[in-house]
Design a protein around this motif. Structure first.
Motif, mmCIF file in Angstrom:
data_model
loop_
_atom_site.group_PDB
_atom_site.id
_atom_site.type_symbol
_atom_site.label_atom_id
_atom_site.label_comp_id
_atom_site.label_asym_id
_atom_site.label_seq_id
_atom_site.Cartn_x
_atom_site.Cartn_y
_atom_site.Cartn_z
ATOM 1 N N LEU A 4 22.981 49.094 57.576
ATOM 2 C CA LEU A 4 23.246 50.580 55.742
ATOM 3 C C LEU A 4 25.057 49.926 56.410
ATOM 4 O O LEU A 4 25.692 49.791 56.817
ATOM 5 C CB LEU A 4 23.336 51.609 56.264
ATOM 6 N N VAL A 5 25.338 49.356 55.229
ATOM 7 C CA VAL A 5 27.061 49.166 55.178
ATOM 8 C C VAL A 5 27.955 50.009 53.973
ATOM 9 O O VAL A 5 27.530 50.212 52.567
ATOM 10 C CB VAL A 5 27.622 47.990 55.256
ATOM 11 N N GLU A 6 28.474 50.420 54.318
ATOM 12 C CA GLU A 6 29.331 51.809 53.336
ATOM 13 C C GLU A 6 30.912 51.270 53.111
ATOM 14 O O GLU A 6 31.215 50.818 54.168
ATOM 15 C CB GLU A 6 29.478 53.302 53.518
ATOM 16 N N SER A 7 31.105 52.109 51.793
ATOM 17 C CA SER A 7 32.492 50.767 51.142
ATOM 18 C C SER A 7 32.931 51.869 50.441
ATOM 19 O O SER A 7 31.854 52.793 49.697
ATOM 20 C CB SER A 7 32.436 49.219 50.587
ATOM 21 N N TYR A 94 29.139 59.459 56.007
ATOM 22 C CA TYR A 94 27.181 58.830 55.853
ATOM 23 C C TYR A 94 26.301 58.345 55.485
ATOM 24 O O TYR A 94 25.624 59.409 54.558
ATOM 25 C CB TYR A 94 26.458 59.274 57.523
ATOM 26 N N CYS A 95 25.894 57.209 55.036
ATOM 27 C CA CYS A 95 25.221 57.074 54.196
ATOM 28 C C CYS A 95 23.388 56.847 54.794
ATOM 29 O O CYS A 95 24.122 56.568 56.046
ATOM 30 C CB CYS A 95 24.881 55.608 54.011
ATOM 31 N N ASN A 96 23.195 57.811 54.173
ATOM 32 C CA ASN A 96 20.758 57.914 55.113
ATOM 33 C C ASN A 96 19.897 57.016 54.471
ATOM 34 O O ASN A 96 20.055 56.963 52.779
ATOM 35 C CB ASN A 96 21.332 58.928 55.147
ATOM 36 N N ALA A 97 18.912 56.264 55.005
ATOM 37 C CA ALA A 97 18.002 55.832 53.801
ATOM 38 C C ALA A 97 17.093 55.626 54.744
ATOM 39 O O ALA A 97 16.212 56.033 55.895
ATOM 40 C CB ALA A 97 17.996 54.432 53.371
ATOM 41 N N ILE A 98 15.358 56.213 53.752
ATOM 42 C CA ILE A 98 14.524 56.621 54.320
ATOM 43 C C ILE A 98 13.268 54.840 54.690
ATOM 44 O O ILE A 98 13.671 54.751 53.177
ATOM 45 C CB ILE A 98 13.509 57.651 54.116
ATOM 46 N N GLY A 103 11.001 54.151 58.723
ATOM 47 C CA GLY A 103 11.802 55.729 58.984
ATOM 48 C C GLY A 103 13.156 55.666 58.654
ATOM 49 O O GLY A 103 13.488 54.855 57.742
ATOM 50 N N PRO A 104 14.181 56.684 59.314
ATOM 51 C CA PRO A 104 15.556 57.010 58.536
ATOM 52 C C PRO A 104 16.623 55.917 59.421
ATOM 53 O O PRO A 104 16.490 55.606 60.405
ATOM 54 C CB PRO A 104 15.935 57.465 58.805
ATOM 55 N N TYR A 105 17.510 55.500 58.453
ATOM 56 C CA TYR A 105 18.582 54.201 59.064
ATOM 57 C C TYR A 105 20.374 55.071 58.174
ATOM 58 O O TYR A 105 20.248 55.309 57.477
ATOM 59 C CB TYR A 105 18.016 52.901 58.728
ATOM 60 N N TRP A 106 20.195 55.199 59.270
ATOM 61 C CA TRP A 106 22.416 55.586 59.365
ATOM 62 C C TRP A 106 23.162 54.769 58.937
ATOM 63 O O TRP A 106 22.829 53.220 60.056
ATOM 64 C CB TRP A 106 22.535 56.494 60.383
ATOM 65 N N GLY A 107 24.339 54.462 58.303
ATOM 66 C CA GLY A 107 25.049 53.894 58.551
ATOM 67 C C GLY A 107 26.287 54.260 59.419
ATOM 68 O O GLY A 107 26.210 55.486 59.765
#
Length: 116
Positions: A4-7, A94-98, A103-107
């Motif tokens: 996960l990449v935030e901007s 922080y970005c989060n995706a299930i 499972g869950p991942y974080w940026g």
């Protein structure tokens, strides 16, 4: 692996706006919920907003009416439009995706600083 990449973070004056983006890439079959969390110095990480695969949303009371979360499922991307920013919104976001079946991942986080 999933990344996960935030901007979109940065420095803005109180009352201003920013738009955060988060792109998920890698071995993704499907993404369930996506969301944004934030952590200010000396504080615990807190929920800002989430959005389900079907589009239903949930917001922290502190950002209701000012922030809008949206997503583009075709691009595995989630956005956070932040308006009427306040100094107390200053935090690392922080970005989060299930990820389905994974499972869950974080940026890695993106800094948002609101000056008074």
């Amino acid at each position: 692996q999933v990344q996960l990449v935030e901007s979109g973070g940065g420095l803005v004056q109180a009352g201003g706006s920013l738009r955060l983006s988060c792109i998920a890439s890698g071995s993704i079959f499907s993404i369930n919920a996506m969301g944004w969390y934030r952590q200010a110095p000396g504080k615990q990480r807190e929920l800002v907003a989430t959005i389900a695969n079907g589009g239903s949303t949930n917001y922290a009371d502190s950002v209701k009416g000012r922030f809008t979360i949206s997503r583009d499922n075709a691009k595995n991307t989630v956005y956070l439009q932040m308006n009427s920013l306040k100094p107390e919104d200053t935090a690392i976001y922080y970005c989060n995706a299930i990820i389905k079946f994974v499972g869950p991942y974080w940026g890695q986080g993106t800094q948002v600083t609101v000056s008074s």
